[in-house]
Design an enzyme around this catalytic site. Structure first.
Site, PDB file in Angstrom:
ATOM      1  N   CYS A  41      -6.037  -2.949   2.603  1.00 10.22           N
ATOM      2  CA  CYS A  41      -4.953  -2.363   4.146  1.00 10.22           C
ATOM      3  C   CYS A  41      -6.880  -2.869   4.950  1.00 10.22           C
ATOM      4  CB  CYS A  41      -5.055  -0.718   4.590  1.00 10.22           C
ATOM      5  SG  CYS A  41      -4.416  -0.977   6.199  1.00 10.22           S
TER       6      CYS A  41
ATOM      7  N   GLU B 222       0.671  -1.133  -0.377  1.00 10.92           N
ATOM      8  CA  GLU B 222       0.046  -0.410   0.136  1.00 10.92           C
ATOM      9  C   GLU B 222       0.642   1.360   0.353  1.00 10.92           C
ATOM     10  OE1 GLU B 222      -3.764   2.114   2.787  1.00 10.92           O
ATOM     11  OE2 GLU B 222      -2.255   0.580   4.176  1.00 10.92           O
TER      12      GLU B 222
ATOM     13  N   LYS C  48      -9.879   2.491  -2.851  1.00  7.99           N
ATOM     14  CA  LYS C  48     -10.015   1.700  -1.828  1.00  7.99           C
ATOM     15  C   LYS C  48     -11.489   2.172  -1.573  1.00  7.99           C
ATOM     16  CE  LYS C  48      -9.069   1.036   2.725  1.00  7.99           C
ATOM     17  NZ  LYS C  48      -7.385   1.293   3.904  1.00  7.99           N
TER      18      LYS C  48
END
Length: 519
Positions: free
Chosen positions: A389, A270, A335
């Site tokens: 994440c 990330e 995301k």
């Protein structure tokens, strides 16, 4: 007036109860020890003991007292279980120790309201039985995945990742595992009360766990495994976004990848590229050419500025993203679930005095949310479903992304929580998602835990934490579909609602003796 019989009945119930203050202390302690059932301690038996103590302290309590007991339990659960937030708030947020602890205490109090409302509802509307305590527990765990965008942490089912009860995960997901854990915990209390009938349902769910562990949902595809290299740069969080360290970061990842070109897939974690794609086009072009010349696909985390969307919306749209390039590789993933105070600051203008250092972090400038219907990456003919994440903490989100995929890939940066239990609890969730969906999970992180996790949720290999590392693996593509991947959380949620409806319909009625005596 109440009759003498009413007074004797109430007096008898009160004599069986601990004073409320003792019940509050026990509930607080029970909540505080729960997180030790999770990684890195793995004292799974505490996931039985902790809810069992809560169940016992709620016995014969009024709804008002149950609310207080539940709040005490929830506060202990979240203050200890999520104390890893202290590192990000204090060390990287430049907040004083006192204010950091106070903020965690406020968070624990707010999240503790879930347990408070759960306990209040249980004692207000339902009979005292494991068959109502377990389903209401599950429904409140599920609510933590969506209320106020959700904070889906500290679920009872995670304590049994890679343990006997996790065989329920491919059928009905982590909430089914939680249901069984809480049923066993509350049934244990009933057995201690010499209600031995509860041995039977306990034996049934234990036998069921053994039986379903023999069911095969998925199998490897016949083609050769995918050779994958994961790059762990170990970039300190306090240096990561400094302008003078950006080139150094790129050099570290490029150097670690030098020997890996020629493998099928290289994955960077990330935001391993700490610049928007518009600011670093020559570097991205060079990496793409290197990957194509060696027949390698390259996937990396990167902050992404969608210029076309920004022009339509008339304001800039930034995303925490992953992109794929190189040989036989394509895809962009934005995301979907953003972390409050981690990727955007709610009411940032009002809270700038609380977290002053974070206001200057580009990663905190306000990312936008990605769409729900994004396609998986295409890598050498394989479909890779992505998660960034914190997203892997959401069971249904990962399930939805995993549909029609051969592999799951997640990138993360847990450097915010260095030296705490947070990254290891996070890894445990990735394991559960792999088990639920029957797919290998590729996990690349900045500081750890970088790992390959098989379709059973077992860690096959992992890189050392807080070190620069390259982790190599050969992963089989899987075919087939678990029940959970097909039906989501609805079976266990529906079953829980059904039990609560039956419990409410057949709950014991209190006879108003005083009214009858007056007649």
């Amino acid at each position: 007036m109440r009759t003498h019989f009413d007074k004797l009945l109430n007096s008898s119930q009160q004599q069986k109860q601990l004073p409320l203050i003792y019940a509050l202390i026990i509930a607080l302690a029970a909540g505080a020890v729960f997180s030790f059932a999770l990684a890195p301690f793995h004292w799974w038996w505490l996931a039985i003991l902790s809810p069992a103590l809560l169940y016992a302290t709620l016995h014969n309590r009024t709804a008002k007292h149950a609310f207080a007991i539940g709040l005490a339990y929830g506060f202990g659960l979240w203050f200890v279980g999520a104390f890893w937030l202290y590192t990000s708030i204090h060390e990287y947020g430049d907040t004083s120790a006192f204010l950091s602890v106070l903020m965690i205490a406020i968070m624990a109090l707010v999240m503790g309201l879930f347990s408070a409302l759960q306990a209040w509802s249980y004692r207000r509307f339902f009979p005292q039985t494991p068959l109502t305590f377990a389903p209401i527990w599950v429904l409140f765990e599920w609510s933590k995945t969506w209320v106020f965008t959700g904070f889906p942490w500290l679920f009872a089912g995670y304590a049994f990742t890679e343990r006997f009860l996790d065989s329920y995960a491919p059928l009905f997901g982590v909430f089914a595992v939680s249901f069984v854990v809480i049923l066993l915990a509350s049934a244990f209390v009933e057995i201690l009360r010499r209600r031995f009938i509860w041995i039977i349902p306990s034996a049934v769910v234990l036998f069921g766990a053994w039986a379903v562990s023999h069911i095969t949902f998925v199998e490897p595809k016949p083609e050769k495994p995918l050779s994958v290299s994961l790059i762990q740069g170990n970039i300190p969080q306090d240096l990561k976004w400094l302008t003078e360290y950006q080139v150094k970061t790129l050099e570290i990842y490029a150097q670690l990848s030098r020997t890996e070109w020629g493998r099928d897939l290289i994955v960077w974690p990330e935001s391993s590229i700490p610049l928007f794609q518009t600011d670093i086009e020559p570097f991205l072009k060079a990496m793409d050419e290197q990957a194509k010349s060696t027949n390698t696909a390259w996937v990396t985390g990167i902050p992404y500025w969608d210029i076309k969307e920004s022009q339509v919306q008339d304001y800039p749209l930034y995303y925490n993203a992953m992109m794929a390039s190189g040989a036989e590789a394509s895809g962009l993933y934005k995301k979907q679930r953003l972390v409050p105070f981690g990727e955007y600051i709610p009411l940032s203008g009002l809270l700038s005095w609380v977290l002053p250092a974070l206001q200057n972090d580009p990663s905190m400038s306000g990312f936008s949310r990605g769409a729900n219907d994004q396609k998986p990456f295409s890598i050498h003919g394989h479909a890779l479903a992505a998660a960034i994440c914190y997203e892997v903490a959401y069971p249904n989100l990962t399930r939805r992304n995993a549909a029609q995929s051969d592999f799951l890939v997640t990138v993360s940066n847990d450097a915010w929580f260095k030296g705490t239990a947070g990254p290891l609890q996070h890894l445990q969730m990735v394991q559960m998602r792999a088990k639920e969906n029957g797919r290998w999970f590729i996990r690349a992180t900045n500081t750890g835990v970088t790992a390959f996790i098989d379709h059973h949720g077992h860690i096959v290999s992992q890189a050392p934490i807080d070190k620069k590392a390259v982790l190599r693996g050969d992963l089989p593509a899987m075919q087939g579909q678990t029940w959970y991947n097909r039906f989501s959380d609805w079976p266990i949620l529906g079953f829980s609602v059904l039990l609560l409806i039956l419990g409410w319909l057949y709950r014991p009625r209190i006879v108003d003796v005083s009214f009858k005596s007056r007649r």
